[in-house]
Motif scaffolding. Structure first.
Motif, mmCIF file in Angstrom:
data_model
loop_
_atom_site.group_PDB
_atom_site.id
_atom_site.type_symbol
_atom_site.label_atom_id
_atom_site.label_comp_id
_atom_site.label_asym_id
_atom_site.label_seq_id
_atom_site.Cartn_x
_atom_site.Cartn_y
_atom_site.Cartn_z
ATOM 1 N N SER A 86 0.817 -1.215 0.000
ATOM 2 C CA SER A 86 0.000 0.000 0.000
ATOM 3 C C SER A 86 0.853 1.269 0.000
ATOM 4 N N LEU A 87 2.131 1.161 -0.340
ATOM 5 C CA LEU A 87 3.015 2.332 -0.356
ATOM 6 C C LEU A 87 3.035 2.896 -1.776
ATOM 7 N N HIS A 88 2.337 4.007 -1.966
ATOM 8 C CA HIS A 88 2.144 4.560 -3.308
ATOM 9 C C HIS A 88 2.676 5.985 -3.404
ATOM 10 N N VAL A 89 3.342 6.276 -4.494
ATOM 11 C CA VAL A 89 3.737 7.649 -4.810
ATOM 12 C C VAL A 89 3.426 7.895 -6.279
ATOM 13 N N TRP A 90 2.811 9.022 -6.582
ATOM 14 C CA TRP A 90 2.597 9.404 -7.965
ATOM 15 C C TRP A 90 2.722 10.912 -8.096
ATOM 16 N N CYS A 91 2.770 11.385 -9.324
ATOM 17 C CA CYS A 91 3.049 12.802 -9.577
ATOM 18 C C CYS A 91 2.381 13.214 -10.871
ATOM 19 N N LEU A 92 1.722 14.362 -10.858
ATOM 20 C CA LEU A 92 1.057 14.906 -12.038
ATOM 21 C C LEU A 92 1.531 16.329 -12.268
ATOM 22 N N SER A 93 1.627 16.723 -13.534
ATOM 23 C CA SER A 93 2.090 18.077 -13.874
ATOM 24 C C SER A 93 1.129 18.745 -14.843
ATOM 25 N N GLY A 94 1.083 20.083 -14.770
ATOM 26 C CA GLY A 94 0.288 20.867 -15.704
ATOM 27 C C GLY A 94 -1.168 20.471 -15.707
ATOM 28 N N GLY A 95 -1.760 20.417 -16.907
ATOM 29 C CA GLY A 95 -3.171 20.069 -17.037
ATOM 30 C C GLY A 95 -3.490 18.675 -16.534
ATOM 31 N N HIS A 96 -2.483 17.828 -16.445
ATOM 32 C CA HIS A 96 -2.667 16.467 -15.955
ATOM 33 C C HIS A 96 -3.153 16.453 -14.496
ATOM 34 N N ILE A 97 -2.830 17.512 -13.759
ATOM 35 C CA ILE A 97 -3.273 17.613 -12.359
ATOM 36 C C ILE A 97 -4.798 17.558 -12.272
ATOM 37 N N ALA A 98 -5.468 18.085 -13.273
ATOM 38 C CA ALA A 98 -6.931 18.139 -13.267
ATOM 39 C C ALA A 98 -7.560 16.752 -13.381
ATOM 40 N N GLY A 120 -7.015 14.531 -11.301
ATOM 41 C CA GLY A 120 -7.257 14.146 -9.918
ATOM 42 C C GLY A 120 -6.371 13.015 -9.456
ATOM 43 N N CYS A 121 -6.327 11.943 -10.228
ATOM 44 C CA CYS A 121 -5.482 10.802 -9.883
ATOM 45 C C CYS A 121 -5.163 10.051 -11.168
ATOM 46 N N ASP A 122 -3.887 9.802 -11.408
ATOM 47 C CA ASP A 122 -3.467 9.066 -12.594
ATOM 48 C C ASP A 122 -2.013 8.647 -12.407
ATOM 49 N N CYS A 123 -1.531 7.815 -13.269
ATOM 50 C CA CYS A 123 -0.137 7.377 -13.171
ATOM 51 C C CYS A 123 0.809 8.509 -13.558
ATOM 52 N N PRO A 124 1.992 8.568 -12.931
ATOM 53 C CA PRO A 124 2.997 9.534 -13.385
ATOM 54 C C PRO A 124 3.468 9.166 -14.784
ATOM 55 N N LYS A 125 3.947 10.143 -15.513
ATOM 56 C CA LYS A 125 4.448 9.933 -16.868
ATOM 57 C C LYS A 125 5.965 10.081 -16.887
ATOM 58 N N LEU A 166 2.624 18.191 -8.991
ATOM 59 C CA LEU A 166 2.003 17.755 -7.736
ATOM 60 C C LEU A 166 2.404 16.320 -7.393
ATOM 61 N N PRO A 167 3.424 16.126 -6.537
ATOM 62 C CA PRO A 167 3.730 14.791 -6.016
ATOM 63 C C PRO A 167 2.772 14.433 -4.879
ATOM 64 N N MET A 168 2.365 13.163 -4.833
ATOM 65 C CA MET A 168 1.407 12.690 -3.836
ATOM 66 C C MET A 168 1.843 11.326 -3.327
ATOM 67 N N ALA A 169 1.527 11.025 -2.070
ATOM 68 C CA ALA A 169 1.855 9.714 -1.505
ATOM 69 C C ALA A 169 0.740 9.244 -0.591
ATOM 70 N N TYR A 206 -4.266 1.215 8.357
ATOM 71 C CA TYR A 206 -4.650 2.624 8.555
ATOM 72 C C TYR A 206 -3.833 3.558 7.671
ATOM 73 N N HIS A 207 -4.536 4.495 7.098
ATOM 74 C CA HIS A 207 -4.063 5.279 5.975
ATOM 75 C C HIS A 207 -3.555 6.655 6.398
ATOM 76 N N ALA A 208 -2.686 7.230 5.571
ATOM 77 C CA ALA A 208 -2.341 8.654 5.643
ATOM 78 C C ALA A 208 -1.999 9.105 4.236
ATOM 79 N N GLU A 209 -2.096 10.410 4.009
ATOM 80 C CA GLU A 209 -1.726 10.939 2.698
ATOM 81 C C GLU A 209 -0.994 12.263 2.845
ATOM 82 N N ASN A 210 -0.174 12.551 1.845
ATOM 83 C CA ASN A 210 0.544 13.816 1.777
ATOM 84 C C ASN A 210 0.604 14.239 0.311
ATOM 85 N N GLU A 211 0.315 15.492 0.050
ATOM 86 C CA GLU A 211 0.391 16.045 -1.305
ATOM 87 C C GLU A 211 0.995 17.439 -1.215
ATOM 88 N N ARG A 212 1.885 17.753 -2.142
ATOM 89 C CA ARG A 212 2.508 19.073 -2.178
ATOM 90 C C ARG A 212 2.635 19.546 -3.624
#
Length: 395
Positions: free
Chosen positions: A218-230, A232-237, A248-251, A258-264
């Motif tokens: 359950s350890l996930h990190v992904w990242c979206l840039s530009g219009g891809h941020i819209a 909401g959730c997708d694989c990094p390119k 926008l990197p997210m984890a 039990y879950h936690a999330e961080n996005e910056r």
């Protein structure tokens, strides 16, 4: 911190609810709810697991024969029964509906079911087998039961928060070194796994499976840039963020269920005036939410605090649908921090705070923190820098 004593309290609370509402029995199948009342996550749910309890009896964990040894090792429930066939494991019945009939007989009183989760086929089968006097939906009741976290749950969310902090920080560090989204996310995910092995190796980091698959990691990190941020959730390119981009990197992480999330949201180089205005507005919207984040504040007031900042800044046409959500066994747990939620905050609740803007035309801005509501206010469980984050892109 042992889970067993806390699970006993959860079961006692559920029993009192059953008595109050006249439920003779409850049957739970949703993996997150089974875990909540038993401490057991089978990881793979192609052969479902059930939590069964009558008003005046000890609870039962019903598992497929294949899951028996796993359940005996990890469940906090003493009585474990089986269905199906696997090797020489004894079984009550070939299919779960018949096993439930043998365990419950004819249900006395109403039967509590997760009507927002259970399949129609399972629903019909259970009704035919045990013929309850009536059905009561228990889904919304369980949502409220799980709102305030006990010390065990909070301790696990803290671990997950530490993991996601490392995941996002590492991803940002590698983006700063010129890595692509996908490359940086790989490093972030690896850093999370190394920290898990160093500090929390005795904790499971599996998620919850579906009827056709499981989630062993359950350890996930992904990242979206530009219009891809819209999206909401997708694989990094395999995309290298460039000057003027918002990225926008997210984890996400789960520790012992039990879950936690961080996005910056990070700024690559220098933004144009519009994007900078959106970014600054996002920081102000966060400030407005945190200013009133304390017991007694209504969830909807958190939404309106952020929405006012965005509307005043000229973004009223692209307001978010919500500015956060509950955090616990699920990544997006009840409740939603939206304009209609009149539930007051209370100590022990864990939520995400993430007022953001998204628009395919230019991208999006959002920082997300996992936050614990305390007696006097709040505690940020994710502690990564949450101001303006700027990276100079290497050639």
């Amino acid at each position: 911190m042992e889970a067993q004593a806390f699970i006993r309290k959860r079961i006692d609370k559920l029993r009192k609810t059953m008595i109050h509402l006249g439920m003779g029995a409850v049957i739970l199948e949703k993996p997150e709810n089974v875990m909540y009342f038993t401490g057991f996550n089978p990881v793979l749910n192609s052969m479902p697991v059930f939590f069964i309890m009558e008003q005046d009896s000890e609870p039962i964990l019903l598992v497929h024969c294949l899951r028996m040894n796993h359940a005996r090792e990890e469940s906090c429930i003493k009585r474990i029964e089986t269905y199906g066939m696997w090797g020489d494991v004894p079984s009550l019945a070939k299919e779960p509906g018949e096993a439930i009939r043998l365990l419950l007989g004819k249900c006395q009183g109403h039967l509590g079911l997760e009507t927002e989760y259970i399949s129609f086929v399972r629903y019909k089968n259970i009704l035919q087998k045990i013929k309850p006097e009536g059905i009561q939906s228990i889904s919304f009741i369980l949502d409220h039961h799980k709102l305030v976290k006990d010390p065990y749950e909070i301790s696990r969310i803290r671990r997950s928060a530490e993991l996601v902090d490392v995941g996002v920080k590492t991803t940002i560090d590698f983006l700063g070194q010129g890595y692509s989204e996908a490359e940086a996310c790989t490093e972030g995910q690896y850093a999370m796994r190394k920290l898990w092995h160093k500090k929390f190796r005795d904790s499971e980091v599996c998620g919850y499976g579906t009827s056709e698959g499981g989630m062993i990691d359950s350890l996930h990190v992904w990242c979206l840039s530009g219009g891809h941020i819209a999206y909401g959730c997708d694989c990094p390119k395999h995309y290298y963020p460039k000057e003027g981009d918002l990225t926008l990197p997210m984890a996400w992480a789960k520790t012992d269920g039990y879950h936690a999330e961080n996005e910056r949201t990070i700024i690559i180089g220098h933004l144009d005036g519009f994007k900078q205005h959106a970014y600054d507005s996002m920081l102000r919207a966060r400030e407005a939410v945190f200013k009133i984040l304390k017991p007694g504040t209504l969830f909807k007031d958190l939404y309106f605090a952020a929405a006012k900042v965005y509307s005043d800044a000229g973004f009223e046409k692209i307001l978010p649908g919500r500015v956060g959500h509950g955090v616990g066994c699920s990544a997006h747990e009840f409740p939603s921090l939206d304009s209609k939620n009149e539930i007051p905050l209370a100590p022990g609740m864990v939520i995400s705070v993430e007022p953001g803007l998204m628009d395919k035309a230019w991208g999006g801005v959002r920082h997300s923190d996992t936050v614990l509501i305390t007696e006097s206010g709040y505690e940020k469980l994710t502690r990564l820098e949450a101001g303006k984050i700027i990276l100079s892109r290497h050639p």
